[in-house]
Scaffold this motif. Structure first.
Motif, PDB file in Angstrom:
ATOM      1  N   ASP A 113       0.840  -1.195   0.000  1.00 35.71           N
ATOM      2  CA  ASP A 113       0.000   0.000   0.000  1.00 35.71           C
ATOM      3  C   ASP A 113       0.875   1.245   0.000  1.00 35.71           C
ATOM      4  OD1 ASP A 113      -2.565   1.383   0.276  1.00 35.71           O
ATOM      5  OD2 ASP A 113      -1.877   1.888   2.298  1.00 35.71           O
ATOM      6  N   ILE A 114       0.408   2.261  -0.672  1.00 32.47           N
ATOM      7  CA  ILE A 114       0.992   3.596  -0.592  1.00 32.47           C
ATOM      8  C   ILE A 114      -0.143   4.535  -0.209  1.00 32.47           C
ATOM      9  CG2 ILE A 114       2.125   5.490  -1.807  1.00 32.47           C
ATOM     10  CD1 ILE A 114       3.200   3.444  -3.816  1.00 32.47           C
ATOM     11  N   SER A 115      -0.015   5.180   0.925  1.00 35.90           N
ATOM     12  CA  SER A 115      -1.004   6.179   1.309  1.00 35.90           C
ATOM     13  C   SER A 115      -0.325   7.256   2.141  1.00 35.90           C
ATOM     14  CB  SER A 115      -2.185   5.560   2.058  1.00 35.90           C
ATOM     15  OG  SER A 115      -1.757   4.915   3.219  1.00 35.90           O
ATOM     16  N   CYS A 116      -0.732   8.467   1.918  1.00 29.14           N
ATOM     17  CA  CYS A 116      -0.126   9.605   2.595  1.00 29.14           C
ATOM     18  C   CYS A 116      -0.604   9.691   4.039  1.00 29.14           C
ATOM     19  CB  CYS A 116      -0.457  10.890   1.847  1.00 29.14           C
ATOM     20  SG  CYS A 116       0.259  10.955   0.202  1.00 29.14           S
ATOM     21  N   ALA A 117       0.277  10.177   4.881  1.00 28.97           N
ATOM     22  CA  ALA A 117      -0.033  10.387   6.293  1.00 28.97           C
ATOM     23  C   ALA A 117       0.227  11.859   6.618  1.00 28.97           C
ATOM     24  CB  ALA A 117       0.827   9.479   7.161  1.00 28.97           C
ATOM     25  N   ASP A 118      -0.266  12.296   7.756  1.00 24.86           N
ATOM     26  CA  ASP A 118      -0.128  13.687   8.166  1.00 24.86           C
ATOM     27  C   ASP A 118       0.989  13.799   9.190  1.00 24.86           C
ATOM     28  OD1 ASP A 118      -0.387  16.294   9.012  1.00 24.86           O
ATOM     29  OD2 ASP A 118      -2.533  16.161   9.415  1.00 24.86           O
ATOM     30  N   SER A 119       2.032  14.551   8.843  1.00 26.38           N
ATOM     31  CA  SER A 119       3.174  14.673   9.753  1.00 26.38           C
ATOM     32  C   SER A 119       2.806  15.385  11.058  1.00 26.38           C
ATOM     33  CB  SER A 119       4.338  15.401   9.069  1.00 26.38           C
ATOM     34  OG  SER A 119       3.968  16.714   8.717  1.00 26.38           O
ATOM     35  N   LYS A 120       1.688  16.066  11.089  1.00 23.86           N
ATOM     36  CA  LYS A 120       1.259  16.693  12.341  1.00 23.86           C
ATOM     37  C   LYS A 120       0.838  15.632  13.363  1.00 23.86           C
ATOM     38  CE  LYS A 120      -0.236  20.956  10.217  1.00 23.86           C
ATOM     39  NZ  LYS A 120      -1.353  21.755   9.744  1.00 23.86           N
ATOM     40  N   ARG A 121       0.495  14.446  12.860  1.00 24.50           N
ATOM     41  CA  ARG A 121       0.016  13.375  13.741  1.00 24.50           C
ATOM     42  C   ARG A 121       0.961  12.178  13.816  1.00 24.50           C
ATOM     43  NH1 ARG A 121      -4.574  14.907  10.825  1.00 24.50           N
ATOM     44  NH2 ARG A 121      -6.046  16.072  12.087  1.00 24.50           N
ATOM     45  N   GLU A 122       1.905  12.088  12.893  1.00 19.51           N
ATOM     46  CA  GLU A 122       2.786  10.919  12.802  1.00 19.51           C
ATOM     47  C   GLU A 122       4.194  11.266  13.278  1.00 19.51           C
ATOM     48  OE1 GLU A 122       1.842   7.889  12.010  1.00 19.51           O
ATOM     49  OE2 GLU A 122      -0.209   8.483  11.507  1.00 19.51           O
ATOM     50  N   LEU A 123       4.602  10.689  14.405  1.00 20.18           N
ATOM     51  CA  LEU A 123       5.903  10.989  14.989  1.00 20.18           C
ATOM     52  C   LEU A 123       7.049  10.628  14.039  1.00 20.18           C
ATOM     53  CD1 LEU A 123       7.644  11.999  17.279  1.00 20.18           C
ATOM     54  CD2 LEU A 123       7.513   9.724  18.304  1.00 20.18           C
ATOM     55  N   VAL A 124       6.954   9.511  13.342  1.00 16.87           N
ATOM     56  CA  VAL A 124       8.026   9.119  12.429  1.00 16.87           C
ATOM     57  C   VAL A 124       8.228  10.190  11.361  1.00 16.87           C
ATOM     58  CG1 VAL A 124       8.745   7.433  10.696  1.00 16.87           C
ATOM     59  CG2 VAL A 124       7.773   6.653  12.844  1.00 16.87           C
ATOM     60  N   LEU A 125       7.141  10.736  10.837  1.00 14.99           N
ATOM     61  CA  LEU A 125       7.273  11.789   9.838  1.00 14.99           C
ATOM     62  C   LEU A 125       7.836  13.073  10.449  1.00 14.99           C
ATOM     63  CD1 LEU A 125       4.054  11.233   7.699  1.00 14.99           C
ATOM     64  CD2 LEU A 125       6.407  10.590   7.153  1.00 14.99           C
ATOM     65  N   GLN A 126       7.577  13.320  11.724  1.00 12.86           N
ATOM     66  CA  GLN A 126       8.181  14.474  12.390  1.00 12.86           C
ATOM     67  C   GLN A 126       9.687  14.280  12.548  1.00 12.86           C
ATOM     68  OE1 GLN A 126       6.009  15.567  15.972  1.00 12.86           O
ATOM     69  NE2 GLN A 126       4.074  15.160  14.929  1.00 12.86           N
ATOM     70  N   LEU A 127      10.092  13.052  12.857  1.00 16.02           N
ATOM     71  CA  LEU A 127      11.535  12.747  12.915  1.00 16.02           C
ATOM     72  C   LEU A 127      12.190  13.101  11.582  1.00 16.02           C
ATOM     73  CD1 LEU A 127      11.585   9.165  14.505  1.00 16.02           C
ATOM     74  CD2 LEU A 127      12.248  11.277  15.636  1.00 16.02           C
ATOM     75  N   LEU A 128      11.534  12.701  10.507  1.00 10.72           N
ATOM     76  CA  LEU A 128      12.073  12.946   9.173  1.00 10.72           C
ATOM     77  C   LEU A 128      12.023  14.432   8.813  1.00 10.72           C
ATOM     78  CD1 LEU A 128      10.553   9.913   7.273  1.00 10.72           C
ATOM     79  CD2 LEU A 128      12.905  10.201   8.063  1.00 10.72           C
ATOM     80  N   ASP A 129      10.933  15.102   9.118  1.00 11.61           N
ATOM     81  CA  ASP A 129      10.783  16.514   8.774  1.00 11.61           C
ATOM     82  C   ASP A 129      11.883  17.347   9.425  1.00 11.61           C
ATOM     83  OD1 ASP A 129       8.695  18.737   7.714  1.00 11.61           O
ATOM     84  OD2 ASP A 129       9.583  19.378   9.614  1.00 11.61           O
ATOM     85  N   VAL A 130      12.084  17.174  10.700  1.00 15.87           N
ATOM     86  CA  VAL A 130      13.082  17.960  11.429  1.00 15.87           C
ATOM     87  C   VAL A 130      14.488  17.627  10.934  1.00 15.87           C
ATOM     88  CG1 VAL A 130      14.117  18.335  13.704  1.00 15.87           C
ATOM     89  CG2 VAL A 130      11.630  18.356  13.448  1.00 15.87           C
ATOM     90  N   THR A 131      14.783  16.350  10.808  1.00 14.03           N
ATOM     91  CA  THR A 131      16.131  15.943  10.403  1.00 14.03           C
ATOM     92  C   THR A 131      16.415  16.318   8.954  1.00 14.03           C
ATOM     93  OG1 THR A 131      15.997  14.103  11.983  1.00 14.03           O
ATOM     94  CG2 THR A 131      17.743  14.009  10.325  1.00 14.03           C
ATOM     95  N   MET A 132      15.457  16.074   8.063  1.00 18.52           N
ATOM     96  CA  MET A 132      15.661  16.437   6.656  1.00 18.52           C
ATOM     97  C   MET A 132      15.736  17.950   6.475  1.00 18.52           C
ATOM     98  SD  MET A 132      16.316  14.006   4.658  1.00 18.52           S
ATOM     99  CE  MET A 132      16.284  15.068   3.224  1.00 18.52           C
ATOM    100  N   GLY A 133      14.964  18.698   7.229  1.00 20.29           N
ATOM    101  CA  GLY A 133      15.064  20.152   7.159  1.00 20.29           C
ATOM    102  C   GLY A 133      16.461  20.623   7.541  1.00 20.29           C
ATOM    103  N   ALA A 134      17.011  20.025   8.589  1.00 23.14           N
ATOM    104  CA  ALA A 134      18.358  20.387   9.044  1.00 23.14           C
ATOM    105  C   ALA A 134      19.411  20.012   8.004  1.00 23.14           C
ATOM    106  CB  ALA A 134      18.649  19.701  10.375  1.00 23.14           C
ATOM    107  N   LEU A 135      19.317  18.808   7.462  1.00 22.96           N
ATOM    108  CA  LEU A 135      20.299  18.358   6.470  1.00 22.96           C
ATOM    109  C   LEU A 135      20.178  19.147   5.162  1.00 22.96           C
ATOM    110  CD1 LEU A 135      20.150  14.507   7.049  1.00 22.96           C
ATOM    111  CD2 LEU A 135      21.871  16.113   7.904  1.00 22.96           C
ATOM    112  N   THR A 136      18.965  19.447   4.764  1.00 26.72           N
ATOM    113  CA  THR A 136      18.748  20.211   3.538  1.00 26.72           C
ATOM    114  C   THR A 136      19.281  21.632   3.684  1.00 26.72           C
ATOM    115  OG1 THR A 136      16.826  18.851   3.011  1.00 26.72           O
ATOM    116  CG2 THR A 136      16.995  20.964   1.882  1.00 26.72           C
ATOM    117  N   ALA A 137      19.172  22.198   4.866  1.00 28.90           N
ATOM    118  CA  ALA A 137      19.725  23.538   5.093  1.00 28.90           C
ATOM    119  C   ALA A 137      21.232  23.539   4.852  1.00 28.90           C
ATOM    120  CB  ALA A 137      19.408  24.008   6.512  1.00 28.90           C
TER     121      ALA A 137
END
Length: 192
Positions: A113-137
């Motif tokens: 399955d492929i289905s989108c999730a909301d990073s406001k509710r999914e801790l794993v996606l928050q881990l990725l958002d914060v870390t990827m934002g830092a690395l992308t900077a």
């Protein structure tokens, strides 16, 4: 928690997310694959323009990392952060599996399955958002801009160090656990 909302007063919380992801990778409980590309070298054609370019980049990451490394052994549930760049991925599940079978011998049902999730509710996606934002900077030298906040600068260097990435501008691949893939297109123009 999001990269965009990083401030001095919440820096410790953001660092704890980076610590958590780094620990999961180190203990081989999570694998972290990053794909960087110079967005300016692509033609963003089609009705959705830049959304489609990023969607194709997600497709390539899934094919050449997830399917390649895990498609012969596991059945995967793919949960990207929701948004215009990922909403079309479900329509490419069949093509992704077919190309994975052809290139890497993946199982015909490797993507369940492929289905989108909301990073406001999914801790794993928050881990990725914060870390990827830092690395992308760091990758885009945003941490060097005069307008960059001290908190984001600090978090960017912290994430690089915690993950043990020596140079974000060079490819790094230790197999399944961690990879940094700096894509250089063979030709300028649309990706596919």
């Amino acid at each position: 928690m999001k990269w965009q909302t990083t401030k001095k007063w919440n820096l410790a919380n953001r660092k704890s997310l980076v610590d958590c992801l780094a620990r999961l990778v180190e203990e081989r409980l999570a694998h972290f694959h990053i794909r960087f590309a110079d967005f300016s070298v692509y033609d963003h054609d089609g009705p959705r323009r830049q959304f489609d370019t990023v969607s194709k980049m997600f497709y390539q990451l899934l094919l050449h990392r997830a399917i390649r490394h895990y498609g012969t052994e596991f059945k995967m549930l793919i949960r990207p952060d929701n948004g215009g760049c990922t909403e079309e991925l479900i329509n490419f599940k069949g093509a992704l599996v077919a190309e994975g079978r052809r290139r890497y011998g993946a199982h015909p049902e490797c993507v369940q399955d492929i289905s989108c999730a909301d990073s406001k509710r999914e801790l794993v996606l928050q881990l990725l958002d914060v870390t990827m934002g830092a690395l992308t900077a760091i990758k885009n030298d945003r941490h060097l801009r005069p307008s960059a906040s001290e908190a984001k600068k600090e978090l960017s260097h912290y994430a690089l160090d915690k993950l043990g990435i020596k140079d974000i501008h060079n490819n790094y691949d230790n197999g399944r656990t961690l990879s940094v893939w700096n894509v250089i297109p063979k030709r300028r123009g649309p990706i596919g």
